[in-house]
Design an enzyme around this catalytic site. Structure first.
Site, PDB file in Angstrom:
ATOM      1  N   GLU A 274       2.194   6.763   0.288  1.00 37.01           N
ATOM      2  CA  GLU A 274       2.565   5.245  -0.366  1.00 37.01           C
ATOM      3  C   GLU A 274       3.110   5.506  -1.587  1.00 37.01           C
ATOM      4  O   GLU A 274       2.470   5.184  -2.796  1.00 37.01           O
ATOM      5  CB  GLU A 274       1.162   4.329  -0.484  1.00 37.01           C
ATOM      6  CG  GLU A 274       0.508   4.123   0.771  1.00 37.01           C
ATOM      7  CD  GLU A 274      -0.833   3.585   0.559  1.00 37.01           C
ATOM      8  OE1 GLU A 274      -1.140   3.526  -0.516  1.00 37.01           O
ATOM      9  OE2 GLU A 274      -1.379   3.229   1.547  1.00 37.01           O
ATOM     10  N   PRO A 275       4.231   6.166  -1.921  1.00 32.23           N
ATOM     11  CA  PRO A 275       4.694   6.452  -3.257  1.00 32.23           C
ATOM     12  C   PRO A 275       5.340   5.200  -3.932  1.00 32.23           C
ATOM     13  O   PRO A 275       5.764   4.500  -3.258  1.00 32.23           O
ATOM     14  CB  PRO A 275       5.799   7.622  -3.018  1.00 32.23           C
ATOM     15  CG  PRO A 275       6.161   7.262  -1.527  1.00 32.23           C
ATOM     16  CD  PRO A 275       5.208   6.586  -1.055  1.00 32.23           C
ATOM     17  N   GLY A 276       4.844   4.929  -5.102  1.00 28.89           N
ATOM     18  CA  GLY A 276       5.462   3.838  -5.993  1.00 28.89           C
ATOM     19  C   GLY A 276       6.443   4.547  -6.999  1.00 28.89           C
ATOM     20  O   GLY A 276       7.456   4.625  -6.914  1.00 28.89           O
ATOM     21  N   ARG A 313       3.394  -0.896 -20.353  1.00 34.38           N
ATOM     22  CA  ARG A 313       2.830   0.683 -20.383  1.00 34.38           C
ATOM     23  C   ARG A 313       2.480   1.325 -21.855  1.00 34.38           C
ATOM     24  O   ARG A 313       1.366   1.795 -21.790  1.00 34.38           O
ATOM     25  CB  ARG A 313       3.541   1.569 -19.523  1.00 34.38           C
ATOM     26  CG  ARG A 313       4.098   1.038 -18.360  1.00 34.38           C
ATOM     27  CD  ARG A 313       4.626   1.859 -17.025  1.00 34.38           C
ATOM     28  NE  ARG A 313       3.574   2.876 -17.030  1.00 34.38           N
ATOM     29  CZ  ARG A 313       3.626   4.289 -17.346  1.00 34.38           C
ATOM     30  NH1 ARG A 313       4.505   4.368 -18.266  1.00 34.38           N
ATOM     31  NH2 ARG A 313       2.695   4.925 -17.006  1.00 34.38           N
ATOM     32  N   CYS A 345       3.189 -11.028 -31.376  1.00 34.88           N
ATOM     33  CA  CYS A 345       2.286 -10.854 -32.582  1.00 34.88           C
ATOM     34  C   CYS A 345       0.850 -10.026 -32.318  1.00 34.88           C
ATOM     35  O   CYS A 345      -0.362 -10.672 -32.131  1.00 34.88           O
ATOM     36  CB  CYS A 345       1.852 -12.320 -32.903  1.00 34.88           C
ATOM     37  SG  CYS A 345       3.288 -13.039 -33.221  1.00 34.88           S
ATOM     38  N   GLU A 346       1.309  -8.632 -31.938  1.00 37.63           N
ATOM     39  CA  GLU A 346       0.105  -7.814 -31.612  1.00 37.63           C
ATOM     40  C   GLU A 346       0.522  -6.645 -32.212  1.00 37.63           C
ATOM     41  O   GLU A 346       1.635  -6.072 -32.024  1.00 37.63           O
ATOM     42  CB  GLU A 346      -0.032  -7.768 -30.297  1.00 37.63           C
ATOM     43  CG  GLU A 346      -0.776  -9.032 -29.569  1.00 37.63           C
ATOM     44  CD  GLU A 346      -1.835  -8.773 -28.593  1.00 37.63           C
ATOM     45  OE1 GLU A 346      -2.406  -7.546 -28.578  1.00 37.63           O
ATOM     46  OE2 GLU A 346      -1.888  -9.770 -27.489  1.00 37.63           O
TER      47      GLU A 346
HETATM   48  N1  LLP Z   1      -1.266   3.166  -2.956  1.00 38.75           N
HETATM   49  C1  LLP Z   1      -2.506   2.570  -3.797  1.00 38.75           C
HETATM   50  C2  LLP Z   1      -3.560   2.276  -2.851  1.00 38.75           C
HETATM   51  C3  LLP Z   1      -2.486   2.541  -4.943  1.00 38.75           C
HETATM   52  O1  LLP Z   1      -3.472   1.894  -5.714  1.00 38.75           O
HETATM   53  C4  LLP Z   1      -1.156   2.789  -5.712  1.00 38.75           C
HETATM   54  C5  LLP Z   1      -1.152   2.527  -7.197  1.00 38.75           C
HETATM   55  C6  LLP Z   1      -0.184   3.373  -5.191  1.00 38.75           C
HETATM   56  C7  LLP Z   1      -0.458   3.651  -3.865  1.00 38.75           C
HETATM   57  C8  LLP Z   1       1.165   3.817  -5.696  1.00 38.75           C
HETATM   58  O2  LLP Z   1       0.825   4.794  -6.715  1.00 38.75           O
HETATM   59  P1  LLP Z   1       2.139   5.663  -7.506  1.00 38.75           P
HETATM   60  O3  LLP Z   1       2.779   6.664  -6.450  1.00 38.75           O
HETATM   61  O4  LLP Z   1       3.004   4.488  -7.879  1.00 38.75           O
HETATM   62  O5  LLP Z   1       1.616   6.250  -8.304  1.00 38.75           O
HETATM   63  N2  LLP Z   1       0.277   0.434 -13.751  1.00 38.75           N
HETATM   64  C9  LLP Z   1       0.168   1.821 -14.061  1.00 38.75           C
HETATM   65  C10 LLP Z   1      -0.045   2.634 -12.227  1.00 38.75           C
HETATM   66  C11 LLP Z   1      -1.111   1.768 -11.587  1.00 38.75           C
HETATM   67  C12 LLP Z   1      -1.163   2.352 -10.106  1.00 38.75           C
HETATM   68  C13 LLP Z   1      -1.983   1.576  -9.262  1.00 38.75           C
HETATM   69  N3  LLP Z   1      -1.907   1.961  -8.031  1.00 38.75           N
HETATM   70  C14 LLP Z   1       0.986   2.461 -14.500  1.00 38.75           C
HETATM   71  O6  LLP Z   1       2.002   1.658 -15.177  1.00 38.75           O
HETATM   72  O7  LLP Z   1       1.303   3.702 -14.900  1.00 38.75           O
END
Ligand code: LLP
Length: 421
Positions: A274-276, A313, A345-346
């Site tokens: 599940e890469p994001g 972030r 304003c922070e």
């Molecule tokens: N799968 C699950 C169950 C997750 O909770 C997440 C991310 C991913 C996959 C994807 O993870 P990635 O490959 O993107 O690392 N907002 C934060 C990151 C929060 C990630 C939450 N879960 C930031 O900006 O660094």
């Protein structure tokens, strides 16, 4: 310079489109994504997993624009979703239901029902009450839900504490030591079928080390569950692979896939990842204009038209994002140490503190790099600032994939109660 962004004749381009021309066309602030970079990032993953029966389910939370989801879906990606909104976006964008995983620690009964109605590939359970709720809903609907249990392997991902998820004190998953009992409970319910095991230990991992013990524990669990008589055929390894924001040196998808290959060995499981961030992070920038240059007694500030509501972030995780002028500075100009801030304003509305940048003035454009992940997706309208525009570039072409919200749209959502009107 990373990805699809590079200087051409002294001007930063997204692919072959000048960001200066783009800013004039669409205004600032705006997120700008490179199609070529998105596709290259996806291919690095799919190549890395070739030979394995693997599903690459893009974690929609990282960037939920449908044009981005569609770009990946056209290359064969599925989606990892964590809300009804994300599920609907993924389906609307063309991700096939049988490649969508539904994760998340607090899925409501309505969301579970919708996931079953849509016929998703898998629902990842994170607690016993959720397991009970799903089994009741599936029984009412007369369907059998394919589930995996997300286990918490008690591994420290070593990333920022707010994005580490795999330690026993975190809210996520079921303690790995309780997993066998949970699968036994699931086996008692005819409306559930436990098809897999899921894990996700955190985000922005810049080394392989935390993955190894976590994945090994999951593989051991699969063997134990099979010994217990469960027909476990899938493993979902979650996301988490990091990107370069500053001076990190994250593993490549190929190295990451190797750890997975090693862990699953001869288990013969279908793999989900599940890469994001690793798919979208370096494929996007936040394009912004300097509103003022302000010199105080103690500090110099560059005040941008982008703010913490557009990219949270740095405020939330003290994250570093490289900031670079769109018009390349000549080396002769030297550098000035500034705080780069937004208009909100922070005090936390700060993109960079004491950063050495070429001299910049009001009206100059800057790019905040590696903003494709958790940028637009986390934007808000704090300070009644409209949600910003998103643009997808392909070679010299661009498409506005989400128009800037108008102030009328934003304030028009409020309703006055009868006693005030
Ligand atoms: N799968 C699950 C169950 C997750 O909770 C997440 C991310 C991913 C996959 C994807 O993870 P990635 O490959 O993107 O690392 N907002 C934060 C990151 C929060 C990630 C939450 N879960 C930031 O900006 O660094």
């Amino acid at each position: 310079m990373n990805g699809g962004f590079s200087y051409q004749d002294g001007v930063l381009h997204a692919e072959n489109l000048s960001l200066s021309v783009l800013a004039d066309a669409v205004g600032t602030p705006a997120y700008v994504y490179s199609s070529v970079r998105l596709e290259a990032n996806y291919r690095r993953f799919s190549d890395a997993f070739s030979g394995l029966d693997a599903r690459i389910c893009f974690a929609v939370k990282a960037n939920s624009n449908q044009a981005v989801i569609r770009t990946f879906a056209e290359l064969g990606a599925g989606a990892d979703v964590v809300s009804l909104g994300e599920m609907k976006r993924a389906l609307a964008a063309g991700a096939p239901a049988d490649k969508i995983v539904y994760s998340g620690v607090g899925k409501t009964r309505g969301e579970l029902r919708a996931a079953l109605e849509a016929g998703l590939w898998q629902i990842n359970l994170e607690s016993l009450p959720e397991m009970v709720a799903l089994s009741e809903i599936a029984a009412e609907m007369n369907v059998v839900a394919s589930v995996a249990v997300r286990v918490n392997p008690d591994v420290d991902a070593g990333s920022h504490h707010k994005i580490s998820t795999g330690r026993k004190e975190n809210k996520f998953g079921i303690d790995i030591d309780h997993a066998r009992q949970t699968y036994a409970d699931i086996a008692q319910r005819s409306s559930l079928k436990a098809v897999g095991v899921a894990v996700h230990i955190g985000s922005q991992l810049t080394g392989l080390e935390p993955f190894r013990p976590a994945f090994q524990r999951v593989a051991d669990l699969v063997r134990a569950l099979r010994d217990d008589g469960h027909d476990i055929r899938r493993i979902d390894f979650g996301g988490g692979l990091g990107v370069v924001y500053h001076n990190e040196n994250p593993p490549s998808p190929a190295e990451y896939a190797e750890v997975i290959r090693h862990a699953v060995g001869d288990l013969g499981c279908v793999i989900t990842v599940e890469p994001g961030r690793a798919l979208v992070g370096d494929a996007g920038i936040l394009l912004s204009r300097v509103v003022y240059r302000k010199s105080g007694l103690h500090r110099r500030f560059l005040i941008l038209d982008a703010a913490m509501n557009d990219l949270i972030r740095p405020a939330l995780y003290d994250a570093w994002h490289t900031i670079t002028p769109v018009v390349e500075a000549s080396h002769a100009e030297g550098k000035v140490v500034v705080d780069v801030v937004g208009p909100v304003c922070e005090t936390g509305d700060t993109f960079a503190t004491q950063r050495a940048l070429p001299p910049l003035s009001a009206g100059d454009l800057v790019a905040i790099m590696t903003a494709g992940a958790y940028g637009a997706a986390m934007a808000s309208s704090y300070n009644s600032r409209p949600l910003l525009a998103e643009v997808l570039v392909r070679n010299r072409e661009f498409a506005v994939i989400r128009p800037r919200q108008t102030i009328e749209d934003l304030i028009g959502l409020d309703r006055l109660p009868s006693w005030l009107s």
